[in-house]
Design a protein around this motif. Sequence first.
Motif, short mmCIF file in Angstrom:
data_model
loop_
_atom_site.label_atom_id
_atom_site.label_comp_id
_atom_site.label_asym_id
_atom_site.label_seq_id
_atom_site.Cartn_x
_atom_site.Cartn_y
_atom_site.Cartn_z
N LYS A 254 -45.43 26.23 -11.34
CA LYS A 254 -45.65 27.61 -10.91
C LYS A 254 -45.12 27.84 -9.50
CE LYS A 254 -49.65 28.47 -13.88
NZ LYS A 254 -51.12 28.74 -13.94
N THR A 255 -45.29 26.86 -8.62
CA THR A 255 -44.74 26.96 -7.27
C THR A 255 -43.23 27.06 -7.32
OG1 THR A 255 -46.58 25.71 -6.32
CG2 THR A 255 -44.54 25.79 -5.04
N MET A 256 -42.61 26.27 -8.18
CA MET A 256 -41.17 26.32 -8.34
C MET A 256 -40.73 27.72 -8.74
SD MET A 256 -38.80 24.68 -11.28
CE MET A 256 -39.03 26.21 -12.21
N LYS A 257 -41.41 28.29 -9.73
CA LYS A 257 -41.05 29.60 -10.26
C LYS A 257 -41.30 30.71 -9.24
CE LYS A 257 -40.51 30.71 -14.17
NZ LYS A 257 -39.28 31.15 -14.88
N GLU A 258 -42.45 30.65 -8.59
CA GLU A 258 -42.87 31.75 -7.71
C GLU A 258 -42.27 31.67 -6.31
OE1 GLU A 258 -47.10 31.55 -7.77
OE2 GLU A 258 -47.27 32.02 -9.91
N GLU A 259 -42.03 30.48 -5.82
CA GLU A 259 -41.61 30.33 -4.44
C GLU A 259 -40.13 29.99 -4.28
OE1 GLU A 259 -43.63 31.11 -2.12
OE2 GLU A 259 -45.59 31.04 -3.10
N PHE A 260 -39.60 29.10 -5.12
CA PHE A 260 -38.27 28.55 -4.87
C PHE A 260 -37.17 29.16 -5.73
CE2 PHE A 260 -40.82 25.22 -2.95
CZ PHE A 260 -40.04 24.81 -1.88
N ASN B 176 -42.96 17.84 7.33
CA ASN B 176 -43.40 16.89 8.35
C ASN B 176 -44.61 17.46 9.07
OD1 ASN B 176 -42.27 18.78 10.22
ND2 ASN B 176 -40.28 17.80 9.90
N PHE B 177 -44.96 16.84 10.19
CA PHE B 177 -46.10 17.30 10.98
C PHE B 177 -45.69 18.24 12.11
CE2 PHE B 177 -49.24 13.53 10.26
CZ PHE B 177 -49.60 14.10 9.05
N SER B 178 -44.43 18.61 12.18
CA SER B 178 -43.97 19.39 13.33
C SER B 178 -44.64 20.75 13.40
CB SER B 178 -42.45 19.55 13.29
OG SER B 178 -42.07 20.25 12.13
N ASP B 179 -45.12 21.23 12.26
CA ASP B 179 -45.88 22.49 12.25
C ASP B 179 -47.10 22.28 11.37
OD1 ASP B 179 -46.93 24.97 12.20
OD2 ASP B 179 -45.08 26.01 11.71
N ARG B 180 -48.15 21.75 11.92
CA ARG B 180 -49.33 21.42 11.15
C ARG B 180 -50.06 22.65 10.64
NH1 ARG B 180 -51.66 16.05 12.53
NH2 ARG B 180 -50.14 14.94 13.78
N LYS B 181 -49.94 23.75 11.35
CA LYS B 181 -50.76 24.90 11.01
C LYS B 181 -50.43 25.49 9.65
CE LYS B 181 -52.29 29.38 12.77
NZ LYS B 181 -52.15 30.38 13.85
N ASP B 182 -49.16 25.82 9.43
CA ASP B 182 -48.83 26.45 8.15
C ASP B 182 -47.56 25.92 7.51
OD1 ASP B 182 -47.67 29.56 9.72
OD2 ASP B 182 -47.09 27.47 9.97
N GLY B 183 -46.97 24.89 8.07
CA GLY B 183 -45.82 24.26 7.44
C GLY B 183 -44.70 25.24 7.21
N LYS B 184 -43.96 25.60 8.26
CA LYS B 184 -42.98 26.67 8.17
C LYS B 184 -41.72 26.27 7.42
CE LYS B 184 -44.46 29.29 12.22
NZ LYS B 184 -44.05 29.85 13.54
N LEU B 185 -41.52 25.00 7.16
CA LEU B 185 -40.34 24.55 6.45
C LEU B 185 -40.75 23.80 5.18
CD1 LEU B 185 -37.25 24.11 6.28
CD2 LEU B 185 -37.59 21.99 7.57
N ALA B 186 -40.24 24.25 4.05
CA ALA B 186 -40.48 23.57 2.78
C ALA B 186 -39.14 23.42 2.08
CB ALA B 186 -41.45 24.36 1.91
N LEU B 187 -38.92 22.27 1.44
CA LEU B 187 -37.64 21.96 0.80
C LEU B 187 -37.80 21.79 -0.70
CD1 LEU B 187 -36.40 19.25 3.34
CD2 LEU B 187 -35.93 21.71 3.40
N SER C 67 -33.79 27.72 -4.30
CA SER C 67 -33.48 27.76 -2.89
C SER C 67 -33.71 26.37 -2.29
CB SER C 67 -34.37 28.78 -2.17
OG SER C 67 -34.23 28.68 -0.77
N TRP C 68 -32.75 25.88 -1.53
CA TRP C 68 -32.89 24.52 -1.02
C TRP C 68 -33.92 24.43 0.10
CZ3 TRP C 68 -31.92 22.14 3.74
CH2 TRP C 68 -31.30 22.93 4.72
N LYS C 69 -34.22 25.58 0.76
CA LYS C 69 -35.26 25.55 1.78
C LYS C 69 -35.90 26.93 1.93
CE LYS C 69 -32.57 26.73 5.91
NZ LYS C 69 -32.28 26.37 7.32
#
Length: 368
Positions: A98-104, A62-73, A112-114
């Motif tokens: 690649k994002t799936m593999k490297e981050e989640f 969402n827009f609650s943290d525009r700077k770096d998006g601290k929450l990703a699902l 990881s769900w979040k």
Amino acid sequence: MRKRMIVFSIVTFLAMIVFAIVYHDEPREINEEVEIYTNEMSATELFIQKYLLLENGMIRTNFSDRKDGKLALSESLGLWMDYLVAKGDMTQFERAYKTMKEEFQLSNHLLSWKIEDGEKAQTNALIDDLRVIEALFKMGELTNNRDYIDEAVEMAKAIKDHHISNGYFVDFYDVEHEEKNDFTTISYLKPNALFYMEKYKVLQPNDVTNMLTFLKQLPIENGFYPQTYYLKEDRFAFEEEVNLIDQIYIGLHREQASVDSSILFDWLKETFYKENQLFGRYDAQTKKPTVTYESVAVYSLAIIYSLEKGDQIFAKDVYDRMIELRVADEGDPYFGGYVADDNTDTHSFDNLLASIAERKLKHAKVIP
């Protein structure tokens, strides 16, 4: 020359037999529409690219943290991958992969769900992993990319190992504590993902048959499906206030499993045409809305559900209502996005589902 023709005929015949054995011995039909791929970017996708997609490939919630998006699902990632498959966008899908593999991805191939403040939760969510698995299988087959299929198989094996309890699929697995929960959120069951898992020999036919039987025999109260099934108690739980997103997911998944869900669908149509809108939540007994907000996600799922039911007229009518909530002014910086009236917030879930619904409408030639 005659010998060459005979040899060619024999080789061709043998190849046809091999093809039939390898590619047509599919346990069950995966219900998918014929898709027409274009590289056209919709206005909503442009909004997602500009405001929600981060440099590391993750989707800002969402827009609650525009700077770096601290929450990703993982939910957002899976919906994004689902959309990219529907669009046939191989370049962006590879980036999402690649994002799936490297981050989640966790140590056992589950996701990881979040990820919050850079910290990866050590639990997953069944529906999110199944969504990604389905997207990987579909794009793998579409592009003949064995890496996607192999990864989907590994993830599917992890689902089989950690998400089945006494023949039922459960919601999540805690990698750190090596524990699974003991209940099923019914809207989490995605038949098409499980059909792929059966096709690639990860699940046995009886595993999928049990799931189909479970969906077919769901009880129903006052036209609504239960929210949860508790394994140890052998008990279904109904909500006093139903979340229409969950209800539509269940109806959609029943249809994908060739199980009728007309009671819910007929009520959905009747309610929409009576009020010219749908709300996010309803009282299970009175069937009156308990909230005053319209939900873009509800409209998106209603469109996808309608197309699954073969009702293109209803799908188009819902779409016409949904896009009234979209920023239509091309001069607005948020053009194409589904944003709050005061421009203070948006939700990736709404924008991603709306993009998928719009793409499916294009495939079905309901909209240009």
